[in-house]
Enzyme design. Structure first.
Site, mmCIF file in Angstrom:
data_model
loop_
_atom_site.group_PDB
_atom_site.id
_atom_site.type_symbol
_atom_site.label_atom_id
_atom_site.label_comp_id
_atom_site.label_asym_id
_atom_site.label_seq_id
_atom_site.Cartn_x
_atom_site.Cartn_y
_atom_site.Cartn_z
ATOM 1 C CB CYS A 84 -0.920 0.006 1.209
ATOM 2 S SG CYS A 84 -2.111 -1.336 1.193
ATOM 3 C CB CYS A 87 1.012 1.069 4.510
ATOM 4 S SG CYS A 87 1.520 0.121 5.932
ATOM 5 N NE ARG A 317 -7.548 2.147 20.689
ATOM 6 C CZ ARG A 317 -8.644 2.475 21.362
ATOM 7 N NH1 ARG A 317 -8.551 3.198 22.463
ATOM 8 N NH2 ARG A 317 -9.827 2.090 20.940
ATOM 9 C CB CYS A 329 1.828 7.841 22.170
ATOM 10 S SG CYS A 329 0.970 9.013 21.079
ATOM 11 C CG ASP A 606 -4.642 20.920 -23.340
ATOM 12 O OD1 ASP A 606 -3.485 21.379 -23.429
ATOM 13 O OD2 ASP A 606 -4.891 19.722 -23.185
#
Length: 636
Positions: A84, A87, A317, A329, A606
């Site tokens: 990806c 990522c 978390r 974190c 164009d």
């Protein structure tokens, strides 16, 4: 024959109250020979037991601000079967040598320690966790931990359909699946691999096995997939999905750009213009999601607002990376190696002291989106590849390819949503002929693009002939003050928060004087570049959708209908362009109509400039507008 059979099977699964429970945990099926039990009895008994026997929460997992960290995310691998763009950095990432990654026993040892101290939810992430050979065994071992209520997994979905029955039997109770587009070709571009249909199959398998809701994570990126918000929401009408729109977040190597981020409020405004009845649901404790539901829809939608409205104050978390580092974190760049201490023979008490010290250093909140983008942090692939509640790295795309996607991919938006929902409800996936219809369109000089279900049934909704207003009206009265300038003369966006939503329609026009040679070639469709009228029409539609990105102080408007018409005027050797835009909201769409007409005219220039430079663009003007507090306008 197969499709109706699958459809009936899915309906039985989705309507059954015996196969799932409200927590999203699938029900454990009895072994052959065992007496059957009520479907919700075992999970509810387990939850009741855990509530009644809950131990005092560990001081080691409580930070200096009183936040109790009961949710642990464990990365099983840095590897992934996709590539990806949002990522991984374009140049890839160096993977940790296998000997430096946590072993299965080390993962389970750390999990036991955290659960003993009060963690009651563990989510397995990656890389892609489902490519780890022993993932089913890890889930089964985690299931044995007393006090652990939820075992979840976040996956790209490629291997999900094949492994989910085993994972469910082992004890997997929650699934998050990442899917950023409903367009197969765009999916392949984003992830640099094929696999769209496998992800769809995985989502269907999760629904079939009783997971409810099935959470679908969508990282929203401007210029790539923000035009698919309505299509994603439409899927929740008949399916038990929780579609989670995630704000684009900065990580090392993903070239984060604030302009690419679509904020929660902008997304919510887009949805409310289409579904004003959208209702906010009560927020769960420590939830990172703002959840909403459309009355009558089976599923729901959520927003993960890590950037625009952080939820650090209720964060519960912690993360363990595949190489054994503890991150307190997601956006922090400080880590402590639990692996090294484990392998050095640290006792349980020593490990707890190390963990407690790291948790105690956790800051009140992250540094904010602009500071985060400048901080050194791991690429997301080395933290967690696909994200759920609060994790979402975005993509920066090649502009030229993205633009070609928009031009080639213009499609009848509602028909695509309707077809996609039909396919999902029927248990199927899009086949090539249907995709060809979406991507190729009608091939005619005049097309209608709409995201309103009734647009095709009501062709007059964007008639090029301006509809007569209820009451006669003339030009807007002159204002003594510029609305886009504050009291000190600085540029400022108008606040439309207090304005009522009304139906807005605007029509604008432009004229392109081509001259005899260019006009003849356009008329006969003999230009080397291709069909100038079709290309200009598509450019006009695209420009209307992108107006807020081109005109700095324009609000983003969720257009429900755009129509661009081009007519040849032989007497003037010209092309007359007329653009119509429609939306329901607190602000008008005249800028969208004007931008559409202007860009269509520039595109014609164009297309024809190689033949003649003596081309004139003129008469770019607003023809009419309706809706809004200041009344209607019609040019006489």
């Amino acid at each position: 024959m197969a499709a109706p059979l699958v459809s009936r099977m899915l309906r039985r699964v989705l309507s059954s109250r015996v196969r799932s429970c409200s927590s999203g945990a699938p029900v454990t099926q009895p072994r052959p020979g065992e007496p059957s039990q009520p479907a919700v009895e075992e999970p509810s008994r387990r939850r009741q037991f855990l509530r009644e026997h809950a131990a005092p929460f560990s001081a080691f997992l409580t930070d200096s601000f009183g936040r109790r960290h009961s949710y642990l995310r464990i990365s099983l691998t840095e590897k992934c079967n996709l590539r990806c763009q949002y990522c991984m950095p374009e140049e890839g990432v160096p993977l940790t040598p296998k000997a430096d990654l946590l072993t299965t026993e080390e993962i389970l040892t750390l999990a036991r320690l955290f659960v003993k101290e009060g963690v009651d939810k563990i989510r397995l992430t990656g890389g892609e966790p489902l490519i780890r050979p022993d993932v089913v065994n890890i889930v089964a071992q985690l299931r044995q931990l007393e006090g652990l209520r939820t075992i979840g997994i976040t996956t790209n979905g490629i291997n999900l359909a094949r492994l989910l029955p085993q994972l469910q039997k082992a004890g997997l109770s929650a699934i998050n699946i990442s899917l950023d587009t409903l367009v197969p070709a765009k999916f392949e571009f984003i992830v640099r691999r094929k696999g769209f249909h496998k992800v769809m199959e995985g989502i269907h398998k999760a629904i079939e096995l009783g997971y409810s809701p099935v959470k679908v994570n969508c990282v929203v990126m401007r210029g790539l997939n923000e035009d698919e918000l309505l299509d994603f929401v439409a899927l929740t009408k008949g399916l038990p999905l929780d579609v989670r729109f995630i704000e684009y977040m900065p990580f090392d190597g993903n070239k984060w750009n604030f302009k690419k981020m679509v904020s929660y409020k902008e997304m919510l405004d887009t949805l409310r213009q289409r579904w004003p009845e959208l209702e906010k649901l009560p927020e769960e404790e420590s939830s990172t999601a703002k959840a909403f539901k459309i009355p009558g829809f089976q599923g729901q939608v959520s927003f993960i607002t890590s950037m625009s409205e952080h939820f650090c104050g209720t964060c519960n978390r912690l993360r363990i990376t595949a190489d054994g580092n503890l991150k307190v974190c997601l956006f922090g760049n400080s880590e402590v190696s639990l692996r090294d201490h484990l392998r050095a023979g640290a006792s349980e008490e020593e490990l707890l002291s190390i963990i407690g010290a790291a948790v105690g250093r956790k800051k009140r909140q992250h540094a904010g989106m602009f500071n985060i983008s400048q901080m050194k942090n791991r690429p997301m692939i080395l933290i967690e590849l696909f994200l759920t509640l609060q994790d979402s790295p975005p993509a920066v795309l090649s502009i030229s390819f993205r633009d070609s996607l928009h031009v080639q991919g213009l499609r009848h938006r509602v028909s695509r949503s309707h077809q996609m929902v039909t396919l999902w409800e029927g248990g199927g996936v899009p086949q090539t002929p249907l995709l060809a219809q979406w991507w190729l369109g009608a091939g005619l000089p005049q097309r209608h693009y709409s995201s309103h279900p009734d647009s095709d049934a009501n062709p007059k909704c964007l008639s090029p002939e301006p509809q007569a207003p209820a009451t006669p009206s003339g030009p807007l009265p002159a204002s003594g003050q510029l609305t886009h300038v504050d009291t000190e003369g600085r540029a400022a966006m108008v606040d439309v928060g207090g304005k009522p939503d009304t139906e807005r329609v605007a029509v604008a026009s432009a004229v392109v004087l081509l001259g005899p040679v260019a006009f003849r070639l356009v008329q006969e469709n003999q230009l080397k570049k291709g069909d100038a009228l079709v290309v200009a029409q598509l450019a006009g539609v695209q420009a209307a959708k992108l107006t807020s990105q081109l005109i700095p102080l324009c609000h983003h408007v969720a257009l429900s209908h755009v129509q661009v018409r081009l007519e040849l005027d032989s007497a003037r050797q010209a092309v007359v362009i007329e653009a119509s835009c429609r939306a329901r909201g607190p602000t008008g769409v005249e800028m969208e109509a004007l931008t559409s007409a202007a860009v269509a005219a520039l595109t014609l220039y164009d297309m024809c400039k190689a033949v003649s430079r003596d081309i004139v663009l003129e008469e770019i003007k607003l023809i009419s507008k309706t809706g809004g507090q200041r009344g209607d306008f019609r040019r006489t």
